[in-house]
Design an enzyme around this catalytic site. Structure first.
Site, mmCIF file in Angstrom:
data_model
loop_
_atom_site.group_PDB
_atom_site.id
_atom_site.type_symbol
_atom_site.label_atom_id
_atom_site.label_comp_id
_atom_site.label_asym_id
_atom_site.label_seq_id
_atom_site.Cartn_x
_atom_site.Cartn_y
_atom_site.Cartn_z
ATOM 1 N N ASP A 34 1.016 -1.727 0.599
ATOM 2 C CA ASP A 34 0.495 0.004 0.004
ATOM 3 C C ASP A 34 0.535 0.928 0.200
ATOM 4 O OD1 ASP A 34 -2.688 -0.882 -0.159
ATOM 5 O OD2 ASP A 34 -1.927 -1.875 1.893
ATOM 6 N N MET A 136 -12.260 -1.249 -3.648
ATOM 7 C CA MET A 136 -12.064 -0.898 -1.422
ATOM 8 C C MET A 136 -13.274 -0.933 -1.390
ATOM 9 S SD MET A 136 -9.034 -0.619 -1.686
ATOM 10 C CE MET A 136 -9.047 0.468 0.398
ATOM 11 N N GLY A 141 -6.264 4.808 3.203
ATOM 12 C CA GLY A 141 -6.167 5.198 4.243
ATOM 13 C C GLY A 141 -5.292 4.124 5.035
ATOM 14 N N GLY A 144 -7.011 -1.820 9.529
ATOM 15 C CA GLY A 144 -7.822 -2.455 10.089
ATOM 16 C C GLY A 144 -9.081 -1.794 10.831
ATOM 17 N N GLY A 173 -9.931 -5.128 2.373
ATOM 18 C CA GLY A 173 -10.527 -3.724 3.604
ATOM 19 C C GLY A 173 -11.228 -4.308 4.153
ATOM 20 N N GLY A 174 -11.109 -5.053 5.997
ATOM 21 C CA GLY A 174 -11.900 -5.714 6.203
ATOM 22 C C GLY A 174 -11.737 -6.808 5.982
HETATM 23 C C1 DX5 Z 1 -6.162 0.415 2.625
HETATM 24 C C2 DX5 Z 1 -5.052 0.234 1.872
HETATM 25 C C3 DX5 Z 1 -5.659 -1.642 2.947
HETATM 26 C C4 DX5 Z 1 -5.465 -2.117 4.440
HETATM 27 C C5 DX5 Z 1 -5.849 -3.656 4.494
HETATM 28 O O1 DX5 Z 1 -6.408 1.759 2.838
HETATM 29 O O2 DX5 Z 1 -5.063 -0.638 0.604
HETATM 30 O O3 DX5 Z 1 -4.575 -3.068 1.564
HETATM 31 O O4 DX5 Z 1 -4.065 -2.680 4.802
HETATM 32 O O5 DX5 Z 1 -6.242 -3.594 6.311
HETATM 33 P P1 DX5 Z 1 -7.298 -4.477 6.917
HETATM 34 O O6 DX5 Z 1 -7.434 -5.655 6.309
HETATM 35 O O7 DX5 Z 1 -6.495 -4.173 8.223
HETATM 36 O O8 DX5 Z 1 -8.204 -4.016 6.793
HETATM 37 ZN ZN ZN Z 2 -4.724 -2.099 -0.479
#
Ligand code: DX5
Ligand code: ZN
Length: 212
Positions: A34, A136, A141, A144, A173-174
């Site tokens: 990221d 997304m 950003g 968690g 995400g999540g």
């Molecule tokens: C958020 C990132 C994600 C993030 C996901 O902007 O693009 O790749 O690391 O993290 P988790 O899996 O904890 O939601």
């Molecule tokens: Zn990402």
């Protein structure tokens, strides 16, 4: 079978090389990186030199997610550093066809990402020219955050729109053992998971659970 792309945003940065080796040995399919510029999103992470320094630790594809306002100045650097997929955001400040051409010029796989409030239909014109769509399921950003259920319908709609074309659907995400099954059922090919993988040691078990 679904592919798992652990996001190193939640890794221990003091030993990133070792973390990559562990993910590699734990059965990860891609390494999700990221990249944030502090402008497109209110957070700052890795530059191309970091990607270059971790490249020798695994042969897995590097899936670079550019959360930056102006990707054009960075594409060549990340390509040279060892990225395999380069994903830009539909909502960035530059022309998408231009960015696609830059990524293709570097002979890298092209990804396009949409934020939670961006419609699936906005990405349609680009589908013939890309390799991956990153849906997304949180505001980009930070790791968690809570999974936004609306992503499921987006994945299902995209799956139908893509038809037989070879475009991978990735969701970011999540993602955890509760949210993953619905994403896969809707048609996701890749699950990006940060905190779930890194908070559930050993990584092998967490990755296996997501695959199941
Ligand atoms: C958020 C990132 C994600 C993030 C996901 O902007 O693009 O790749 O690391 O993290 P988790 O899996 O904890 O939601
Ligand atoms: Zn990402």
């Amino acid at each position: 079978m679904v592919l798992i792309a652990p996001s190193i945003l939640s890794a221990d940065f003091s030993c990133l090389g070792k973390e990559i080796v562990k993910l590699n040995d734990a059965g990860a399919d891609l390494i999700h990186i990221d990249v944030m510029d502090g402008v497109f999103v209110p957070n700052l992470t890795f530059g191309a030199p970091v990607v270059k320094s971790i490249r020798p630790y695994s042969k897995l594809p590097f899936d670079v997610h550019l959360m930056v306002e102006k990707p054009s100045i960075l594409i060549k650097d990340f390509a040279d550093a060892g990225a395999d997929f380069i994903t830009v955001h539909l909502e960035c400040k530059e022309e998408i066809p231009f960015l696609i051409s830059l990524i293709k010029k570097e002979k890298k796989k092209v990804g396009l990402s949409i934020k939670p409030n961006t419609k699936v239909s906005d990405i349609l014109p680009y589908i013939p020219d890309i390799d991956l769509i990153l849906v997304m399921s949180v505001e980009p950003g930070f790791g968690g955050q809570k999974f936004q259920q609306e992503a499921i319908k987006k994945i299902a709609d995209l799956k139908e729109l893509i038809g037989r074309k070879k475009v991978l659907i990735s969701v970011d995400g999540g993602i955890n053992d509760v949210t993953a099954p619905a994403c896969v059922y809707a048609g996701a090919d890749i699950l990006v998971a940060g905190s779930y993988v890194f908070k559930n040691k050993p990584y092998k078990k967490a990755i296996e659970k997501l695959k199941r």
